[in-house]
Design an enzyme around this catalytic site. Structure first.
Site, PDB file in Angstrom:
ATOM      1  N   GLY A 133      -3.821 -17.530  -7.352  1.00 12.00           N
ATOM      2  CA  GLY A 133      -4.123 -18.871  -7.836  1.00 12.00           C
ATOM      3  C   GLY A 133      -3.063 -19.384  -8.799  1.00 12.00           C
ATOM      4  O   GLY A 133      -2.022 -18.753  -9.012  1.00 12.00           O
ATOM      5  N   LYS A 160       5.402  -8.854   4.483  1.00 13.45           N
ATOM      6  CA  LYS A 160       4.765  -9.460   3.315  1.00 13.45           C
ATOM      7  C   LYS A 160       5.014  -8.576   2.107  1.00 13.45           C
ATOM      8  O   LYS A 160       4.496  -7.460   2.003  1.00 13.45           O
ATOM      9  CB  LYS A 160       3.259  -9.620   3.544  1.00 13.45           C
ATOM     10  CG  LYS A 160       2.559 -10.160   2.313  1.00 13.45           C
ATOM     11  CD  LYS A 160       1.464 -11.097   2.652  1.00 13.45           C
ATOM     12  CE  LYS A 160       0.818 -11.676   1.419  1.00 13.45           C
ATOM     13  NZ  LYS A 160      -0.465 -12.291   1.741  1.00 13.45           N
ATOM     14  N   CYS A 162       0.855  -1.189   0.000  1.00 17.17           N
ATOM     15  CA  CYS A 162       0.000   0.000   0.000  1.00 17.17           C
ATOM     16  C   CYS A 162       0.877   1.220   0.000  1.00 17.17           C
ATOM     17  O   CYS A 162       2.055   1.161   0.367  1.00 17.17           O
ATOM     18  CB  CYS A 162      -0.909   0.000   1.221  1.00 17.17           C
ATOM     19  SG  CYS A 162       0.002   0.169   2.761  1.00 17.17           S
TER      20      CYS A 162
HETATM   21  C1  LIG Z   1      -9.728 -12.916  -1.844  1.00 18.80           C
HETATM   22  C2  LIG Z   1      -8.343 -12.619  -1.367  1.00 18.80           C
HETATM   23  C3  LIG Z   1      -8.136 -11.749  -0.297  1.00 18.80           C
HETATM   24  C4  LIG Z   1      -6.864 -11.449   0.143  1.00 18.80           C
HETATM   25  N1  LIG Z   1      -6.693 -10.608   1.218  1.00 18.80           N
HETATM   26  C5  LIG Z   1      -5.441 -10.361   1.678  1.00 18.80           C
HETATM   27  C6  LIG Z   1      -5.248  -9.563   2.849  1.00 18.80           C
HETATM   28  O1  LIG Z   1      -6.192  -9.113   3.482  1.00 18.80           O
HETATM   29  N2  LIG Z   1      -3.977  -9.318   3.239  1.00 18.80           N
HETATM   30  C7  LIG Z   1      -2.888  -9.825   2.590  1.00 18.80           C
HETATM   31  O2  LIG Z   1      -1.758  -9.599   3.022  1.00 18.80           O
HETATM   32  N3  LIG Z   1      -3.043 -10.611   1.492  1.00 18.80           N
HETATM   33  C8  LIG Z   1      -4.291 -10.883   1.034  1.00 18.80           C
HETATM   34  N4  LIG Z   1      -4.458 -11.701  -0.076  1.00 18.80           N
HETATM   35  C9  LIG Z   1      -3.273 -12.255  -0.757  1.00 18.80           C
HETATM   36  C10 LIG Z   1      -2.972 -13.674  -0.284  1.00 18.80           C
HETATM   37  O3  LIG Z   1      -2.614 -13.658   1.070  1.00 18.80           O
HETATM   38  C11 LIG Z   1      -1.835 -14.320  -1.115  1.00 18.80           C
HETATM   39  O4  LIG Z   1      -0.684 -13.525  -0.952  1.00 18.80           O
HETATM   40  C12 LIG Z   1      -2.156 -14.446  -2.593  1.00 18.80           C
HETATM   41  O5  LIG Z   1      -3.527 -14.747  -2.777  1.00 18.80           O
HETATM   42  C13 LIG Z   1      -1.325 -15.522  -3.306  1.00 18.80           C
HETATM   43  O6  LIG Z   1      -1.592 -16.815  -2.827  1.00 18.80           O
HETATM   44  P1  LIG Z   1      -2.649 -17.833  -3.541  1.00 18.80           P
HETATM   45  O7  LIG Z   1      -2.322 -17.846  -4.996  1.00 18.80           O
HETATM   46  O8  LIG Z   1      -2.420 -19.152  -2.877  1.00 18.80           O
HETATM   47  O9  LIG Z   1      -4.004 -17.292  -3.283  1.00 18.80           O
HETATM   48  C14 LIG Z   1      -5.743 -12.014  -0.520  1.00 18.80           C
HETATM   49  C15 LIG Z   1      -5.946 -12.884  -1.587  1.00 18.80           C
HETATM   50  C16 LIG Z   1      -7.220 -13.198  -2.020  1.00 18.80           C
HETATM   51  C17 LIG Z   1      -7.379 -14.139  -3.182  1.00 18.80           C
END
Ligand SMILES: Cc1cc2nc3c(=O)[nH]c(=O)nc-3n(C[C@H](O)[C@H](O)[C@H](O)COP(=O)(O)O)c2cc1C
Ligand SMILES: Cc1cc2nc3c(=O)[nH]c(=O)nc-3n(C[C@H](O)[C@H](O)[C@H](O)COP(=O)(O)OP(=O)(O)OC[C@H]3O[C@@H](n4cnc5c(N)ncnc54)[C@H](O)[C@@H]3O)c2cc1C
Ligand SMILES: Cc1cc2nc3c(=O)[nH]c(=O)nc-3n(C[C@H](O)[C@H](O)[C@H](O)COP(=O)(O)OP(=O)(O)OC[C@H]3O[C@@H](n4cnc5c(N)ncnc54)[C@H](O)[C@@H]3O)c2cc1C
Ligand SMILES: Cc1cc2nc3c(=O)[nH]c(=O)nc-3n(C[C@H](O)[C@H](O)[C@H](O)COP(=O)(O)O)c2cc1C
Ligand code: FES
Ligand code: FES
Lengths: 275, 291, 291, 275
Positions: C217, C165, C131
């Site tokens: 994903g 992160k 951010c």
């Molecule tokens: C619907 C959704 C909401 C997410 N909300 C957050 C969040 O609140 N804070 C954060 O640090 N990352 C958030 N992420 C990112 C995930 O923590 C992760 O870094 C990202 O989805 C990659 O992993 P994946 O491919 O297994 O989903 C969000 C991801 C998704 C799909």
């Protein structure tokens, strides 16, 4: 090498599957290709199933897959391919049935050249690599069919050796001795060369076999034409992905192969990646 | 559907993405059929560097769900080889020729630009800036100042349209694009591939000979759309949008997001004539949407 | 398979990705079955901000081939709401709790870190730096200096493990990660989502209420692997790798590339118990590969 | 609203398809769910085909899809769903046949609450939104089955109106007048309310219909329970993707719905995106 090829119609065309049957450990996929030319032995096609290409395990296959044409009778429109199930693409193609759509691009690449003056063709194949040798037998055959074209074919075991039935005359070896000669096909090649080395070798098969053939040809001063494989994305020279190292640097085997002169290679072993 | 692009008249808005179509090899494979139905409104050559390059050791390809990672490594014959062998053949294509060039220093890029400025066969130049400046160590396309410096050096050397091909692997692509525009670029093109990697399924070692590679195809389409959209509001100059386009509808999406032309890359691997189909579908959807 | 992560003993290396699993809502849906088979070795809460947020207007989701674009917009009850309502419930989970926080200025982040430093229920903190700092306008996670400044301000405020992160939308992720490490971070986690976009299939307007969103994903897996791999050689501190993990094999790939823990996000949407399956598969592949 | 739900077993389970048949414009998909509890009317399940989910048009579907349970006889293990083919997910599910694997998570969400003291339930459904009303009829029925639960059902045309056969007692309207009342189902609702408004309305259907029902309930001071829809990724509160605006802000309808009190909404029209 100058191009030994028939050019392909531009683009990908949909054709109809005629049949798809098991042949021992392999699948023979036959289709009708009324709009394509008759290929030269050693050329290949990029194949895609008309449906569900993009699904499957891990959501591959995505790209088309390369297959040597195994047979293409001069009269008619049939194209036959021989497939070994090694992953999602070959599995999906092996599931096709009569009237299913098959998308193809081809014929592509450089095929085999006729034997140099006065030399007898000697075909050496391993596993699914026997596919281009079947059409090569057809195309080298004398019009009266009197002189059989000898083929030495190696397989893992008897189950795979059933593929040998797809060629006319052949001597078979298996790694486990469950059919034919117990040992490597290059044992038989050495025997043949000892007997008469006024031959031109045509080989296709797994990299270690091709490398042994290449080394033998070099040692005996016998010309050899090797049909190589490599991971391909496009099949028509667009991606530069399918290169193999040759004495003149990396070459794209989809346009400057898949058939290359053995003398152009330092090795026929596929580099890296563990193909 | 004909389009004016930086003063070049194109029959439709679909061109190839650099490095994804070799018209010379394709002519060997398809012959006259290619030339009489050439799939793109302009032909963009694969990146040309000053010196010849062998490219990366194989394997160079890894297939993804809906995509591809490549580590080709920019093999090419070098400027002299290109001028001697490729340019005469490409000049015979039925469409305008755009030459994509890359250099590892400002002088290298300048030499390439000067050489092509002298050639009438070349309609426009595309600068591939997805590489480091070996003198500063900075990735040219990720750093607005670095790019501004390059533009200051090479813009005066040519009156041909100069397209800057942006890298998507940057913190602030709009800032880099503005630097291109302010430096006199006539257009920008994007996206190039995303940095990606795959491991050998059994050994666990990096699969690609080049260790990492670039992701292209449908898997990057949403990223491409977001980046084109982000530039549309900050640039005056036209945008060539690309990344995962497989259909006229997806090409239309990029145009709606702000692109003037659309580049087709990986989809040509699946179907060499994909460009024809996509431009036909685009023409149809343009009629129906009044795009 | 038990792992020591910054002094926290975890039963296995699979945790959830922040914002992709709401243990409180899941307990309403699945009851005791969730708690007795909790799918993750630690629970990471969705990002908490100082003030409550409604999040973005719907639609918030767009499905991709092998992926998802979300524009959720970080809805949350704010620090006070979280402390009052969520923390007591999350403290009852059978695994350690990691709280993910984000602030739009150093003071905001500091206030969050101080508040959680005081709570024994919290095992570790994760700083979401995807951010802008509203005071400088710079994206915190894309700028090493910006991140160094933040770390200097907040690191002294807590003795709990501090995870940064990282955002993948940066020119030089290794430089940012080094700034995190030099600033005293105990670990980094990556990748967050890639910026992406989709248009309405008929109107051509942006589909998402938030206009652009984040891609997650399988479509981002190759990018995640490349970024984790790029950090492995430059960092001493542990890495939490995530991005598109759907299987134990893919989790093992991230570990081979350099990760200590693996985060599962989008795959939990397809199967709430995905974490269980993935950690079981990983345990099996670890035995067979001797990882 | 306090939770009106039966909790789901944790995780996704594979069940067997019992049958999949056409019902006019719809598909009825039946499966056996021996390991799941019997759901409350208004709850839903997240469904995924056991095979080829990830393929198809544009390589979607990738995420599971939400479906209200249409029928779940108290004795036995059957679950019935009613599908309208609107995209790749519903199409793929509609292709399933007996013994195919179906993956499901559920029952999920908050179901319908019993009518407030002394009020007669009045069911209003539109299109595929009639699905949860079928099981609601079953669950509201008096043990002796004497008092029929009236349902007003609206459809596009006669072809779709065949879906009405899935409910016991119903009055039907069609937009094109090809079957039943020619006009909107809310015409019939107004008539019913004029006759006797000591009712509790249970409604499910397209957003414009739900909005008309909501406005009528508000105008007449009649309690209403609306089963809403929204794009979902997870179905169990994990993604925050399925929110709808209510008087108390955005709520996730997968956990705080899909059934919500009409009085909690300012509008039942789905915002943005053009759902
Ligand atoms: C619907 C959704 C909401 C997410 N909300 C957050 C969040 O609140 N804070 C954060 O640090 N990352 C958030 N992420 C990112 C995930 O923590 C992760 O870094 C990202 O989805 C990659 O992993 P994946 O491919 O297994 O989903 C969000 C991801 C998704 C799909
Ligand atoms: C000119 C030519 C002719 C050929 N002729 C024949 C033939 O006649 N008959 C025949 O059966 N085969 C033939 N092949 C080989 C055939 O193309 C491959 O077996 C086929 O592409 C495999 O596809 P797949 O999806 O089944 O397997 P894949 O999953 O693609 O696996 C095949 C190999 O590719 C590698 N691999 C695994 N995953 C990936 C990935 N994600 N990305 C990239 N590489 C990966 C591995 O080394 C694996 O062993 C030929 C190949 C060429 C180049
Ligand atoms: C609680 C609940 C209960 C439901 N009950 C039923 C039921 O009983 N029967 C029934 O038939 N349906 C029901 N639905 C609706 C059903 O879930 C959807 O019709 C289904 O998800 C559509 O999937 P699809 O792949 O067929 O179509 P999609 O392609 O997903 O299209 C459906 C709609 O989603 C949007 N859309 C299109 N492309 C995308 C994309 N790439 N990403 C995101 N959105 C997109 C468009 O608005 C489109 O009209 C219910 C939904 C909910 C939330
Ligand atoms: C195999 C391959 C080779 C490429 N070579 C080049 C290149 O030489 N120069 C360049 O600027 N871009 C190159 N690219 C990037 C493409 O031009 C394009 O930006 C990218 O692939 C995204 O488009 P796509 O998804 O349609 O493929 C290459 C891409 C691929 C897949
Ligand atoms: S397969 Fe693409 S260049 Fe050979
Ligand atoms: S569908 Fe994911 S929170 Fe409701």
């Amino acid at each position: 090498m100058t191009d030994r090829r028939v050019q392909a119609p531009f683009g990908r065309r949909a054709v109809e599957v005629a049949a798809c049957r098991r042949e021992g450990a392999y699948v023979v996929l036959q289709c009708h290709d009324p709009d394509g030319p008759r290929p030269v032995a050693g050329q290949f096609y990029m194949l895609t199933a008309g449906q569900r290409w993009g699904g499957g395990e891990d959501e591959r296959p995505f790209l088309p897959r390369a297959f040597s044409v195994m047979r293409a009778p001069a009269d008619g429109d049939r194209l036959d391919f021989m497939l070994e199930d090694v992953g999602p693409g070959t599995r999906r193609l092996g599931e096709l049935g009569p009237e299913d759509a098959l998308l193809l691009v081809g014929p592509l690449g450089n095929g085999f050249a006729p034997p140099r003056q006065g030399r007898r063709p000697l075909l050496v194949g391993g596993g699914v690599g026997i596919a281009p040798l079947a059409i090569l037998q057809d195309q080298l055959a004398t019009p009266d069919g009197t002189e059989p074209i000898s083929a030495l074919l190696g397989f893992r075991d008897a189950q795979h050796a059933m593929g040998a039935g797809l060629l006319a005359d052949s001597v078979v070896a298996t790694d486990d001795g469950s059919y034919g000669h117990h040992g490597l096909i290059t044992d038989l090649l050495i025997r043949e060369l000892d007997r008469d080395d006024h031959v031109e070798v045509y080989a296709c098969g797994p990299p270690p076999m091709l490398e042994a053939v290449r080394a033998l040809c070099a040692e005996r001063g016998v010309p050899g034409q090797l049909a190589l494989e490599s991971g391909m994305a496009c099949g028509f020279g667009a991606c530069f992905g399918c290169v193999v190292p040759t004495r003149s640097g990396y070459v794209r085997i989809c346009v400057d192969g898949p058939v290359v002169n053995a003398a152009e290679l330092d090795t026929a072993l596929a580099p890296g990646g563990g193909h | 559907m004909s389009v004016d692009f930086c003063g070049i008249e194109l029959a439709h808005p679909v061109i190839n993405a650099s490095g994804t179509f070799d018209a010379i090899a394709a002519e060997r494979a398809f012959g006259q059929g290619l030339l009489s139905n050439f799939p793109f409104a302009a032909f963009v050559s694969k990146t040309v560097t000053l010196n010849a390059r062998q490219g990366n050791p194989p394997p160079r390809l890894w297939e993804l769900a809906g995509g591809l990672i490549n580590s080709i490594g920019l093999p090419n014959k070098g400027l002299q080889g290109y001028l001697e062998h490729d340019l005469p053949q490409l000049a015979r294509l039925p469409v305008p020729l755009i030459v994509n060039v890359m250099g590892f220093s400002r002088d290298e890029v300048a030499a390439l630009v000067e050489a092509f400025e002298a050639r009438d066969e070349v309609a426009a130049l595309e600068l591939n800036v997805s590489c480091p400046n070996v003198e500063t160590g900075l990735l040219i396309g990720a750093d607005p100042d670095e790019l501004a410096g390059l533009m200051a050096r090479v813009r005066p050397l040519t009156s041909k349209p100069l397209i800057v091909k942006l890298t998507p692997n940057a913190s602030d692509v709009p800032a880099v694009a503005r630097a291109a525009q302010d430096g006199g670029a006539d257009a920008v093109s994007l996206i190039n591939t995303l940095r990606g990697m795959a491991l050998h399924p059994r050994s666990g070692d990096p699969w690609l000979g080049g260790v990492t590679g670039g992701v292209s195809g449908p898997a990057v389409r949403a990223v491409a759309l977001a980046q084109v959209h982000a530039l549309a509001s900050v640039l005056r100059i036209p945008i060539i949008g690309m990344g995962g386009v497989q259909s006229g509808h997806q090409a239309a999406d990029l145009i709606r997001a702000g692109a003037t032309l659309v580049g087709v890359g990986t989809e040509s691997f699946r179907d060499p004539a994909a460009g024809l189909r996509i431009s036909a579908e685009l023409a149809e959807s343009s009629v129906s949407t009044g795009l």
